[in-house]
Design a protein around this motif. Structure first.
Motif, mmCIF file in Angstrom:
data_model
loop_
_atom_site.group_PDB
_atom_site.id
_atom_site.type_symbol
_atom_site.label_atom_id
_atom_site.label_comp_id
_atom_site.label_asym_id
_atom_site.label_seq_id
_atom_site.Cartn_x
_atom_site.Cartn_y
_atom_site.Cartn_z
ATOM 1 N N ARG A 109 0.834 -1.209 0.000
ATOM 2 C CA ARG A 109 0.000 0.000 0.000
ATOM 3 C C ARG A 109 0.866 1.255 0.000
ATOM 4 O O ARG A 109 0.538 2.247 -0.667
ATOM 5 C CB ARG A 109 -0.956 -0.001 1.189
ATOM 6 C CG ARG A 109 -2.158 -0.913 0.981
ATOM 7 C CD ARG A 109 -3.287 -0.636 1.946
ATOM 8 N NE ARG A 109 -2.978 -0.897 3.339
ATOM 9 C CZ ARG A 109 -3.081 -2.090 3.925
ATOM 10 N NH1 ARG A 109 -3.478 -3.135 3.222
ATOM 11 N NH2 ARG A 109 -2.793 -2.235 5.186
ATOM 12 N N ARG A 110 1.961 1.234 0.755
ATOM 13 C CA ARG A 110 2.856 2.393 0.756
ATOM 14 C C ARG A 110 3.543 2.547 -0.602
ATOM 15 O O ARG A 110 3.711 3.669 -1.094
ATOM 16 C CB ARG A 110 3.876 2.275 1.886
ATOM 17 C CG ARG A 110 3.242 2.519 3.251
ATOM 18 C CD ARG A 110 4.250 2.371 4.392
ATOM 19 N NE ARG A 110 3.592 2.677 5.646
ATOM 20 C CZ ARG A 110 3.527 3.888 6.196
ATOM 21 N NH1 ARG A 110 4.088 4.916 5.601
ATOM 22 N NH2 ARG A 110 2.902 4.084 7.338
ATOM 23 N N LEU A 111 3.934 1.445 -1.200
ATOM 24 C CA LEU A 111 4.552 1.501 -2.524
ATOM 25 C C LEU A 111 3.581 2.052 -3.563
ATOM 26 O O LEU A 111 3.988 2.791 -4.472
ATOM 27 C CB LEU A 111 5.025 0.113 -2.964
ATOM 28 C CG LEU A 111 6.289 -0.427 -2.301
ATOM 29 C CD1 LEU A 111 6.506 -1.882 -2.684
ATOM 30 C CD2 LEU A 111 7.499 0.417 -2.671
ATOM 31 N N ALA A 112 2.322 1.697 -3.444
ATOM 32 C CA ALA A 112 1.311 2.152 -4.405
ATOM 33 C C ALA A 112 1.159 3.671 -4.382
ATOM 34 O O ALA A 112 0.714 4.264 -5.376
ATOM 35 C CB ALA A 112 -0.029 1.474 -4.119
ATOM 36 N N ARG A 113 1.524 4.299 -3.278
ATOM 37 C CA ARG A 113 1.423 5.762 -3.185
ATOM 38 C C ARG A 113 2.546 6.463 -3.951
ATOM 39 O O ARG A 113 2.470 7.662 -4.201
ATOM 40 C CB ARG A 113 1.482 6.208 -1.718
ATOM 41 C CG ARG A 113 0.309 5.704 -0.906
ATOM 42 C CD ARG A 113 0.229 6.296 0.471
ATOM 43 N NE ARG A 113 1.493 6.492 1.137
ATOM 44 C CZ ARG A 113 1.726 6.259 2.423
ATOM 45 N NH1 ARG A 113 0.764 5.814 3.183
ATOM 46 N NH2 ARG A 113 2.902 6.489 2.952
ATOM 47 N N LEU A 114 3.583 5.727 -4.289
ATOM 48 C CA LEU A 114 4.711 6.316 -5.007
ATOM 49 C C LEU A 114 4.421 6.372 -6.497
ATOM 50 O O LEU A 114 3.642 5.575 -7.020
ATOM 51 C CB LEU A 114 5.975 5.479 -4.773
ATOM 52 C CG LEU A 114 6.424 5.285 -3.326
ATOM 53 C CD1 LEU A 114 7.654 4.393 -3.272
ATOM 54 C CD2 LEU A 114 6.684 6.615 -2.646
#
Length: 171
Positions: free
Chosen positions: A143-148
């Motif tokens: 989920r954090r990677l998807a924000r990048l």
């Protein structure tokens, strides 16, 4: 304010007369960049790990979870070997294993090589709990990677081999 929550305040200062042979401290001005990068990486990895741990809300405390992962990775282990790998004392590991055993996450069996010894393995429940925690943590990072944006994700993909190489101990 601490170095873990703030800017790189703990970067070593190298004033006049500083001993260039101080253990672990780069001694050339060119190494200041390396020290700054090391500080940023340490803080970012530490903070990310803390966020994952906090957001994960696992029911297994960190040392118990680490012991489960070590047992999973290294197969059946004696208490002393597990304590050494986890860098804790045998009495501390004994308490950790007692809690894991009480929760049905590990199995103790006689060591076939030494009748006095006991080998610790994961129980089916322990394997399931460990897998659930790993999957949940992976989802949190995803989920954090998807924000990048794509360029940031590509930079991380390119950096993964170098980051993984940091895990290899010096010989």
């Amino acid at each position: 304010m601490t170095a873990e929550t703030d800017t790189p305040r703990d970067t070593p200062s190298r004033g006049p007369g500083a001993d260039p042979g101080e253990a672990g401290v780069p001694d050339a001005p060119a190494d200041e960049r390396l020290t700054d990068e090391a500080t940023r990486l340490r803080l970012a990895v530490g903070r990310l790990h803390r966020r994952i741990r906090i957001d994960g809300r696992e029911s297994v405390p960190p040392l118990q979870l680490s012991a489960l992962a070590t047992i999973d990775l290294n197969g059946p282990l004696r208490l002393s070997d597990l304590a050494r790998r986890e860098a804790v004392t045998a009495p501390t590991m004994s308490r950790v294993l007692a809690a894991l055993d009480d929760n049905g996450l590990v199995v103790r069996a006689a060591d076939p090589q030494d009748a006095r010894g006991v080998l610790i393995t994961l129980s089916d429940k322990g394997r399931t709990v460990l897998e659930e925690i790993r999957n949940h943590r992976t989802a949190l990072v995803a989920r954090r990677l998807a924000r990048l944006d794509e360029a940031q994700r590509e930079a991380l993909r390119a950096a993964l081999p170098a980051i993984e190489a940091l895990l290899v101990d010096e010989l």
